[in-house]
Design an enzyme around this catalytic site. Structure first.
Site, PDB file in Angstrom:
ATOM      1  N   ASP A 251     -65.255 121.880  69.782  1.00 16.61           N
ATOM      2  CA  ASP A 251     -65.417 120.475  69.408  1.00 16.61           C
ATOM      3  C   ASP A 251     -66.892 120.120  69.442  1.00 16.61           C
ATOM      4  OD1 ASP A 251     -62.708 120.075  69.192  1.00 16.61           O
ATOM      5  OD2 ASP A 251     -62.493 118.913  71.030  1.00 16.61           O
TER       6      ASP A 251
ATOM      7  N   ARG B 168     -65.036 122.817  60.844  1.00 15.18           N
ATOM      8  CA  ARG B 168     -64.245 121.583  60.769  1.00 15.18           C
ATOM      9  C   ARG B 168     -65.209 120.434  60.491  1.00 15.18           C
ATOM     10  NH1 ARG B 168     -61.848 120.003  66.314  1.00 15.18           N
ATOM     11  NH2 ARG B 168     -60.347 121.629  65.834  1.00 15.18           N
TER      12      ARG B 168
ATOM     13  N   LYS C 286     -65.791 112.837  60.474  1.00 19.06           N
ATOM     14  CA  LYS C 286     -66.800 111.768  60.332  1.00 19.06           C
ATOM     15  C   LYS C 286     -67.670 111.687  61.582  1.00 19.06           C
ATOM     16  CE  LYS C 286     -64.327 108.830  57.063  1.00 19.06           C
ATOM     17  NZ  LYS C 286     -63.804 107.484  56.744  1.00 19.06           N
ATOM     18  N   GLY C 287     -67.066 111.863  62.765  1.00 19.57           N
ATOM     19  CA  GLY C 287     -67.814 111.714  64.019  1.00 19.57           C
ATOM     20  C   GLY C 287     -67.303 110.513  64.787  1.00 19.57           C
TER      21      GLY C 287
HETATM   22  C1  LIG Z   1     -58.638 117.464  63.731  1.00 21.28           C
HETATM   23  C2  LIG Z   1     -59.709 116.532  64.129  1.00 21.28           C
HETATM   24  C3  LIG Z   1     -60.671 116.942  65.032  1.00 21.28           C
HETATM   25  C4  LIG Z   1     -61.722 116.110  65.393  1.00 21.28           C
HETATM   26  N1  LIG Z   1     -62.717 116.579  66.192  1.00 21.28           N
HETATM   27  C5  LIG Z   1     -63.796 115.804  66.433  1.00 21.28           C
HETATM   28  C6  LIG Z   1     -64.924 116.301  67.110  1.00 21.28           C
HETATM   29  O1  LIG Z   1     -64.974 117.460  67.560  1.00 21.28           O
HETATM   30  N2  LIG Z   1     -65.982 115.463  67.305  1.00 21.28           N
HETATM   31  C7  LIG Z   1     -65.998 114.175  66.833  1.00 21.28           C
HETATM   32  O2  LIG Z   1     -66.993 113.466  66.999  1.00 21.28           O
HETATM   33  N3  LIG Z   1     -64.912 113.676  66.197  1.00 21.28           N
HETATM   34  C8  LIG Z   1     -63.826 114.441  65.984  1.00 21.28           C
HETATM   35  N4  LIG Z   1     -62.758 113.921  65.294  1.00 21.28           N
HETATM   36  C9  LIG Z   1     -62.672 112.462  65.051  1.00 21.28           C
HETATM   37  C10 LIG Z   1     -63.351 112.050  63.771  1.00 21.28           C
HETATM   38  O3  LIG Z   1     -64.745 112.197  63.902  1.00 21.28           O
HETATM   39  C11 LIG Z   1     -63.050 110.575  63.416  1.00 21.28           C
HETATM   40  O4  LIG Z   1     -63.509 109.745  64.429  1.00 21.28           O
HETATM   41  C12 LIG Z   1     -61.588 110.281  63.173  1.00 21.28           C
HETATM   42  O5  LIG Z   1     -60.953 111.343  62.533  1.00 21.28           O
HETATM   43  C13 LIG Z   1     -61.424 109.031  62.301  1.00 21.28           C
HETATM   44  O6  LIG Z   1     -62.060 109.221  61.061  1.00 21.28           O
HETATM   45  P1  LIG Z   1     -61.267 109.395  59.659  1.00 21.28           P
HETATM   46  O7  LIG Z   1     -61.967 110.465  58.891  1.00 21.28           O
HETATM   47  O8  LIG Z   1     -59.843 109.616  59.903  1.00 21.28           O
HETATM   48  O9  LIG Z   1     -61.585 108.069  58.857  1.00 21.28           O
HETATM   49  P2  LIG Z   1     -61.431 106.527  59.192  1.00 21.28           P
HETATM   50  O10 LIG Z   1     -62.203 105.828  58.141  1.00 21.28           O
HETATM   51  O11 LIG Z   1     -61.750 106.243  60.611  1.00 21.28           O
HETATM   52  O12 LIG Z   1     -59.890 106.296  58.988  1.00 21.28           O
HETATM   53  C14 LIG Z   1     -59.238 106.401  57.723  1.00 21.28           C
HETATM   54  C15 LIG Z   1     -57.802 105.939  57.885  1.00 21.28           C
HETATM   55  O13 LIG Z   1     -57.116 106.815  58.786  1.00 21.28           O
HETATM   56  C16 LIG Z   1     -56.274 106.102  59.659  1.00 21.28           C
HETATM   57  N5  LIG Z   1     -56.801 106.210  61.036  1.00 21.28           N
HETATM   58  C17 LIG Z   1     -57.989 106.719  61.385  1.00 21.28           C
HETATM   59  N6  LIG Z   1     -58.148 106.704  62.730  1.00 21.28           N
HETATM   60  C18 LIG Z   1     -57.040 106.145  63.223  1.00 21.28           C
HETATM   61  C19 LIG Z   1     -56.610 105.864  64.534  1.00 21.28           C
HETATM   62  N7  LIG Z   1     -57.345 106.136  65.593  1.00 21.28           N
HETATM   63  N8  LIG Z   1     -55.383 105.289  64.682  1.00 21.28           N
HETATM   64  C20 LIG Z   1     -54.613 105.004  63.609  1.00 21.28           C
HETATM   65  N9  LIG Z   1     -54.974 105.263  62.341  1.00 21.28           N
HETATM   66  C21 LIG Z   1     -56.163 105.817  62.140  1.00 21.28           C
HETATM   67  C22 LIG Z   1     -56.288 104.671  59.156  1.00 21.28           C
HETATM   68  O14 LIG Z   1     -55.271 104.543  58.194  1.00 21.28           O
HETATM   69  C23 LIG Z   1     -57.647 104.568  58.523  1.00 21.28           C
HETATM   70  O15 LIG Z   1     -57.725 103.549  57.554  1.00 21.28           O
HETATM   71  C24 LIG Z   1     -61.742 114.774  64.891  1.00 21.28           C
HETATM   72  C25 LIG Z   1     -60.770 114.347  63.984  1.00 21.28           C
HETATM   73  C26 LIG Z   1     -59.775 115.200  63.593  1.00 21.28           C
HETATM   74  C27 LIG Z   1     -58.764 114.729  62.599  1.00 21.28           C
END
Ligand SMILES: Cc1cc2nc3c(=O)[nH]c(=O)nc-3n(C[C@H](O)[C@H](O)[C@H](O)COP(=O)(O)OP(=O)(O)OC[C@H]3O[C@@H](n4cnc5c(N)ncnc54)[C@H](O)[C@@H]3O)c2cc1C
Length: 317
Positions: free
Chosen positions: A143, A193, A196-197
């Protein structure tokens, strides 16, 4: 200027680092439902059961033993041991073959922040876990935490890959440096992977606006999809998921040369739809008692979750 949801997000990310708030919330008569939506269990047996259920619906998993910012060596060793037991239980359940379940590690949980030799200690712990994963027939993804740890994490990745070439990394599209990191990590056998962060980052290192982050995500995706590595598209954003599919198609990528990833509890119907159409869908599955930081980051991502969460604080479950 931040809008109201930006202010709420920053406030929650600030709180995610507060030890006092953590004690308060973890002891609050919190409904189990709110935690269980994102963290399906405390024990190894719980998480192995959930991984087996996901497997029945065609979804693979990457399992995270919750914990971060470890300040005691004993705690870091306990985290390593938890991963070793987890890998052994996954192997016994037949979930490590063919990449059905792998594990995700936070180096800060393995000792990276310990004074003095932190990075070396975390590397040694990660190495033991990588060896156990390789013995069981699966792999590990590191991660990515806040930007102060990016260089150390990528250095640990380089070290681990000398012995375990399938170890994966996470890159965060909100960091300005990430497009260049994607180029560096875009080589044969490299599992990256892209997300967004999830941390609070200053303007000097990270894009602040959603549109800028999304545009960076697409630029990074283009690099990864065009390269010879194995991209892991970690987003719930419908637009980015669609763009990833279009780029994979444009590059003539077979479904087994990349995968989609989403967090447990978020858009489960979409997860099933992606798996059902024949694409690879891996679910990030956290478990354990130390859910506070993880849960607060999920709250920060979506104001509606915060309302659900606050309601649960006043409604005993
Ligand atoms: C498999 C995986 C591993 C990850 N590992 C890391 C990591 O190592 N380091 C790191 O900094 N981040 C990590 N993340 C988190 C990532 O950085 C984002 O903060 C998170 O995925 C939300 O961004 P999004 O791309 O889904 O877009 P967003 O714009 O946040 O969300 C898009 C849509 O997804 C849905 N959604 C998103 N988040 C939520 C929520 N919490 N609850 C309900 N619905 C939601 C909603 O419908 C939203 O409109 C990881 C995410 C995933 C999926």
């Amino acid at each position: 200027m931040l809008d109201a949801s930006g202010v709420l997000r920053q406030g929650l990310l600030q709180l995610s680092k507060s030890g006092r708030m953590r004690d308060l919330i973890e002891r609050a008569p919190l409904s189990r439902d709110v935690v269980r939506r994102f963290v399906p269990g405390d024990s190894t047996a719980d998480v192995v059961r959930v991984a087996a259920d996901l497997d029945l619906t065609g979804r693979t998993s990457t399992i995270d033993h919750l914990g971060e910012d470890t300040v005691h060596l004993g705690q870091a060793q306990a985290t390593r041991d938890a991963y070793l037991s987890l890998l052994s239980a996954l192997g016994a359940a037949g979930l490590t073959q063919g990449g059905k379940a792998e594990v995700s590690l936070k180096l800060s949980a393995l000792g990276q922040a310990l004074p003095g030799d932190g990075s070396k200690i975390a590397l040694e712990h990660a190495r033991e876990i990588c060896q156990a994963a390789a013995d069981a027939g699966t792999t590990v993804t590191l991660d990515m935490e806040d930007h102060t740890t990016t260089d150390a994490t990528l250095e640990t990745l380089r070290e681990l890959r000398q012995d375990f070439p399938s170890v994966g990394a996470v890159l965060q599209a909100y960091l300005i440096r990430t497009e260049a990191d994607c180029r560096d990590l875009s080589y044969e056998g490299s599992r990256v992977r892209l997300c967004k962060g999830a941390y609070q980052e200053p303007e000097s290192v990270a894009f602040q606006g959603k549109d800028d982050v999304d545009r960076s995500f697409v630029r990074c995706l283009k690099v990864l999809m065009a390269g010879p590595g194995y991209p892991m598209v970690a987003s719930h954003d419908p637009r980015l998921v669609e763009i990833a599919g279009a780029l994979a198609h444009k590059q003539d990528r077979a479904p087994n040369t990349y995968e989609y990833q989403m967090l447990y509890g978020i858009r489960p119907e979409e997860q099933k739809r992606i798996a059902d159409r024949g694409d690879q869908m891996r679910v990030y599955l956290p478990y354990g008692h130390e859910w506070y930081g993880y849960l607060m980051r999920r709250m920060a991502e979506r104001p509606a979750n915060t309302i659900f969460f606050l309601r649960s604080l006043v409604t005993k479950g």
